[in-house]
Design a protein around this motif. Sequence first.
Motif, PDB file in Angstrom:
ATOM      1  N   VAL A  22      91.030  19.395   5.706  1.00  0.00           N
ATOM      2  CA  VAL A  22      92.905  20.333   6.713  1.00  0.00           C
ATOM      3  C   VAL A  22      92.415  21.517   7.771  1.00  0.00           C
ATOM      4  O   VAL A  22      91.333  21.904   7.816  1.00  0.00           O
ATOM      5  N   ASN A  23      93.797  21.657   8.270  1.00  0.00           N
ATOM      6  CA  ASN A  23      92.977  23.047   9.164  1.00  0.00           C
ATOM      7  C   ASN A  23      94.253  23.892   8.671  1.00  0.00           C
ATOM      8  O   ASN A  23      95.351  23.680   8.537  1.00  0.00           O
ATOM      9  N   ALA A  24      94.012  25.208   8.987  1.00  0.00           N
ATOM     10  CA  ALA A  24      95.022  26.283   8.577  1.00  0.00           C
ATOM     11  C   ALA A  24      95.487  26.983   9.791  1.00  0.00           C
ATOM     12  O   ALA A  24      93.991  27.807  10.232  1.00  0.00           O
ATOM     13  N   MET A  25      96.408  27.546  10.133  1.00  0.00           N
ATOM     14  CA  MET A  25      96.945  28.386  11.204  1.00  0.00           C
ATOM     15  C   MET A  25      96.918  29.927  10.065  1.00  0.00           C
ATOM     16  O   MET A  25      98.182  29.807   9.475  1.00  0.00           O
ATOM     17  N   VAL A  26      96.083  30.838  10.540  1.00  0.00           N
ATOM     18  CA  VAL A  26      96.235  31.897   9.224  1.00  0.00           C
ATOM     19  C   VAL A  26      97.143  32.811  10.490  1.00  0.00           C
ATOM     20  O   VAL A  26      96.770  33.073  11.755  1.00  0.00           O
ATOM     21  N   THR A  27      97.988  33.809   9.894  1.00  0.00           N
ATOM     22  CA  THR A  27      98.731  34.697  10.000  1.00  0.00           C
ATOM     23  C   THR A  27      98.204  35.953  10.517  1.00  0.00           C
ATOM     24  O   THR A  27      98.712  36.423   9.339  1.00  0.00           O
ATOM     25  N   VAL A  28      96.846  36.077  11.173  1.00  0.00           N
ATOM     26  CA  VAL A  28      96.588  38.124  11.223  1.00  0.00           C
ATOM     27  C   VAL A  28      97.381  38.721  11.317  1.00  0.00           C
ATOM     28  O   VAL A  28      96.840  40.311  10.661  1.00  0.00           O
ATOM     29  N   SER A  29      98.199  38.588  12.057  1.00  0.00           N
ATOM     30  CA  SER A  29      99.515  39.848  12.863  1.00  0.00           C
ATOM     31  C   SER A  29     100.447  39.170  13.494  1.00  0.00           C
ATOM     32  O   SER A  29     100.458  38.634  13.532  1.00  0.00           O
ATOM     33  N   VAL A  30     101.269  40.608  13.499  1.00  0.00           N
ATOM     34  CA  VAL A  30     103.026  40.057  13.971  1.00  0.00           C
ATOM     35  C   VAL A  30     103.005  40.934  15.280  1.00  0.00           C
ATOM     36  O   VAL A  30     102.353  42.384  14.577  1.00  0.00           O
ATOM     37  N   VAL A  31     102.908  40.657  16.389  1.00  0.00           N
ATOM     38  CA  VAL A  31     103.244  41.648  17.126  1.00  0.00           C
ATOM     39  C   VAL A  31     105.264  41.442  17.590  1.00  0.00           C
ATOM     40  O   VAL A  31     105.364  40.308  17.776  1.00  0.00           O
ATOM     41  N   GLN A  62      97.350  37.140   3.306  1.00  0.00           N
ATOM     42  CA  GLN A  62      98.242  36.676   5.018  1.00  0.00           C
ATOM     43  C   GLN A  62      98.606  35.653   4.504  1.00  0.00           C
ATOM     44  O   GLN A  62      98.323  34.626   3.781  1.00  0.00           O
ATOM     45  N   LYS A  63      99.875  35.032   5.232  1.00  0.00           N
ATOM     46  CA  LYS A  63     100.274  33.367   5.514  1.00  0.00           C
ATOM     47  C   LYS A  63      99.184  32.670   6.293  1.00  0.00           C
ATOM     48  O   LYS A  63      98.490  32.946   7.262  1.00  0.00           O
ATOM     49  N   ALA A  64      99.086  31.892   5.212  1.00  0.00           N
ATOM     50  CA  ALA A  64      98.502  30.202   6.349  1.00  0.00           C
ATOM     51  C   ALA A  64      99.218  29.740   5.712  1.00  0.00           C
ATOM     52  O   ALA A  64     100.180  28.562   4.828  1.00  0.00           O
ATOM     53  N   ARG A  65      99.782  28.733   7.510  1.00  0.00           N
ATOM     54  CA  ARG A  65     100.225  27.016   7.840  1.00  0.00           C
ATOM     55  C   ARG A  65      98.652  26.486   7.574  1.00  0.00           C
ATOM     56  O   ARG A  65      98.084  25.775   7.740  1.00  0.00           O
ATOM     57  N   ILE A  66      98.769  25.412   6.215  1.00  0.00           N
ATOM     58  CA  ILE A  66      97.995  24.281   6.163  1.00  0.00           C
ATOM     59  C   ILE A  66      98.537  22.524   6.467  1.00  0.00           C
ATOM     60  O   ILE A  66      99.561  22.371   6.264  1.00  0.00           O
ATOM     61  N   SER A  67      97.705  21.949   7.153  1.00  0.00           N
ATOM     62  CA  SER A  67      98.182  21.035   7.981  1.00  0.00           C
ATOM     63  C   SER A  67      97.182  19.979   7.488  1.00  0.00           C
ATOM     64  O   SER A  67      95.906  20.529   8.278  1.00  0.00           O
ATOM     65  N   ILE A  68      96.833  18.432   7.520  1.00  0.00           N
ATOM     66  CA  ILE A  68      96.050  17.661   8.099  1.00  0.00           C
ATOM     67  C   ILE A  68      95.851  16.710   9.112  1.00  0.00           C
ATOM     68  O   ILE A  68      96.887  17.870  10.291  1.00  0.00           O
ATOM     69  N   THR A  69      94.718  16.449   9.939  1.00  0.00           N
ATOM     70  CA  THR A  69      94.471  16.726  11.082  1.00  0.00           C
ATOM     71  C   THR A  69      95.862  15.966  11.885  1.00  0.00           C
ATOM     72  O   THR A  69      96.389  15.845  12.910  1.00  0.00           O
ATOM     73  N   SER A  70      97.035  14.465  11.380  1.00  0.00           N
ATOM     74  CA  SER A  70      97.644  14.272  12.153  1.00  0.00           C
ATOM     75  C   SER A  70      99.163  14.741  11.480  1.00  0.00           C
ATOM     76  O   SER A  70      99.937  14.227  12.997  1.00  0.00           O
ATOM     77  N   ASN A  71      98.806  15.357  11.069  1.00  0.00           N
ATOM     78  CA  ASN A  71     100.054  16.031  11.062  1.00  0.00           C
ATOM     79  C   ASN A  71     101.105  15.692  10.662  1.00  0.00           C
ATOM     80  O   ASN A  71     102.262  16.624  10.072  1.00  0.00           O
ATOM     81  N   LEU A  72     101.367  15.010   9.539  1.00  0.00           N
ATOM     82  CA  LEU A  72     101.804  14.486   8.558  1.00  0.00           C
ATOM     83  C   LEU A  72     102.079  14.941   7.670  1.00  0.00           C
ATOM     84  O   LEU A  72     103.022  14.711   6.593  1.00  0.00           O
ATOM     85  N   LEU A  73     101.436  16.208   7.012  1.00  0.00           N
ATOM     86  CA  LEU A  73     101.482  16.870   5.678  1.00  0.00           C
ATOM     87  C   LEU A  73     101.243  17.937   6.252  1.00  0.00           C
ATOM     88  O   LEU A  73      99.913  18.377   6.508  1.00  0.00           O
ATOM     89  N   SER A  74     102.659  19.155   5.554  1.00  0.00           N
ATOM     90  CA  SER A  74     102.114  20.064   6.078  1.00  0.00           C
ATOM     91  C   SER A  74     102.336  21.176   4.940  1.00  0.00           C
ATOM     92  O   SER A  74     103.599  20.349   4.054  1.00  0.00           O
ATOM     93  N   ALA A  75     101.809  22.219   5.039  1.00  0.00           N
ATOM     94  CA  ALA A  75     102.397  23.629   3.793  1.00  0.00           C
ATOM     95  C   ALA A  75     102.200  24.932   3.613  1.00  0.00           C
ATOM     96  O   ALA A  75     101.302  25.352   5.193  1.00  0.00           O
ATOM     97  N   GLU A  76     102.804  26.028   3.340  1.00  0.00           N
ATOM     98  CA  GLU A  76     102.457  27.137   3.688  1.00  0.00           C
ATOM     99  C   GLU A  76     102.157  27.870   2.538  1.00  0.00           C
ATOM    100  O   GLU A  76     102.670  27.637   0.980  1.00  0.00           O
TER     101      GLU A  76
END
Length: 413
Positions: A322-331, A272-286
């Motif tokens: 960090v915080n990660a937004m994980v894509t568990v499904s797509v509709v 699964q894809k995950a977007r990783i970012s630090i709290t301030s959102n100054l740094l992010s990556a997939e």
Amino acid sequence: MSNNKKIVIALIVLAGLGIAILLAERADETDGHTPAASLKERHDVHEEEDGGHEGGATVLKLSQKEIEEFGVKIAAAGPGKIKNLISLPGEVNINADRLAHIVPQVPGLVRKIYKTLGDHVKTGELMAVLESRELADAKSAYFVAKERLALAEANFKREKGLWKKRISAEREYLEAKQALAEANIELKSAKQKLHALGFTETALKKLAQQSHMKFTRYEIRSPFNGTVIEKHITIGEKLTTNSKAFAVADLSTVWVNLNVYQKDMPFVEVGQKARISITSNLLSAEGIISYIGPLVGEKTRTGTARVVLPNPDGRWKPGLFVNAMVTVSVVNADIVIPRSAIQTIGNKPVVFLLVEKPGEEEFTPRHVSLGRSDEESVEILSSLRPGDRYVSEGAFVLKAEMNKGSFGGGHEH
């Protein structure tokens, strides 16, 4: 008739007259028209039927030049995909597959140190030098074994020739053969000890050219390209084979270990894809989840999901939360637009529609109903049809100008 009965009859007559007067006044006020409340309802209905424009029919005019100047972009409404996301906390860690704790293979005294904390090292680069008596013993044993083999080979060759000529007994030939075999074994054993200490075949060939003083020299070298993250030695310190001299980490990649709560475990999977970012959102990556731990922590009651991120510039430092937004499904959804297209007017979500005219464009705000959403997109449930052209970027400019009450040549009502 008694006085009490007369009083009751009088009150009834007066009450009837009062009701009649009130009805007459109400009729005069309305004069046959719809009450104010009903008018407001009809206006609201008309407003919705008219497209939900703010104020009923707000129009903002903008030339093509102004559209380009303000960075306004137009898109056509259509179907799209909405990601079903879950949020997971995590921490950046060193890639354990590229972490080396360097210990000396022989005990010795530290004589020279060439690297310190934070230094970058290359594969095979010299980091420190020890003086080791045990290493000198191992080198000496190698040379002794090498000389014994040379003598055993010469003696075997001589005894073999004499035996073939029947000058010497077979017993002497067999003894020479056995001595040769033992010398070979001894040399191989001495070689293996030096190999275990990090000596290659090339290094062994160079040993013969070294002086006796260098027999004690033991070199600590980097196993791969990386950064020195730990240093535990000082000049003159006695190290053993259990002493950790350095720790070298290759930080060109890092592990992001995510904490998976029990309620989310059924939905998180490898790949699964995950977007990783630090709290301030100054740094992010997939990244992609490449590993899910088989165990759950006894104290935290969470599992571990791992994402390996490239880190060529070193921005992802181990220890960052960090915080990660994980894509568990797509509709799939019938109408999907970017979040940037949604503005709020009168506490309601609004999309600016385009009405094309020769030489200029008109934009009108339309109230919409929102459905599912993710970080980038929003599903529209009503008031937008496939093909409708709307402002996908720069809608905040239209809202700001509308609030000011003017836009270019003004706005019309």
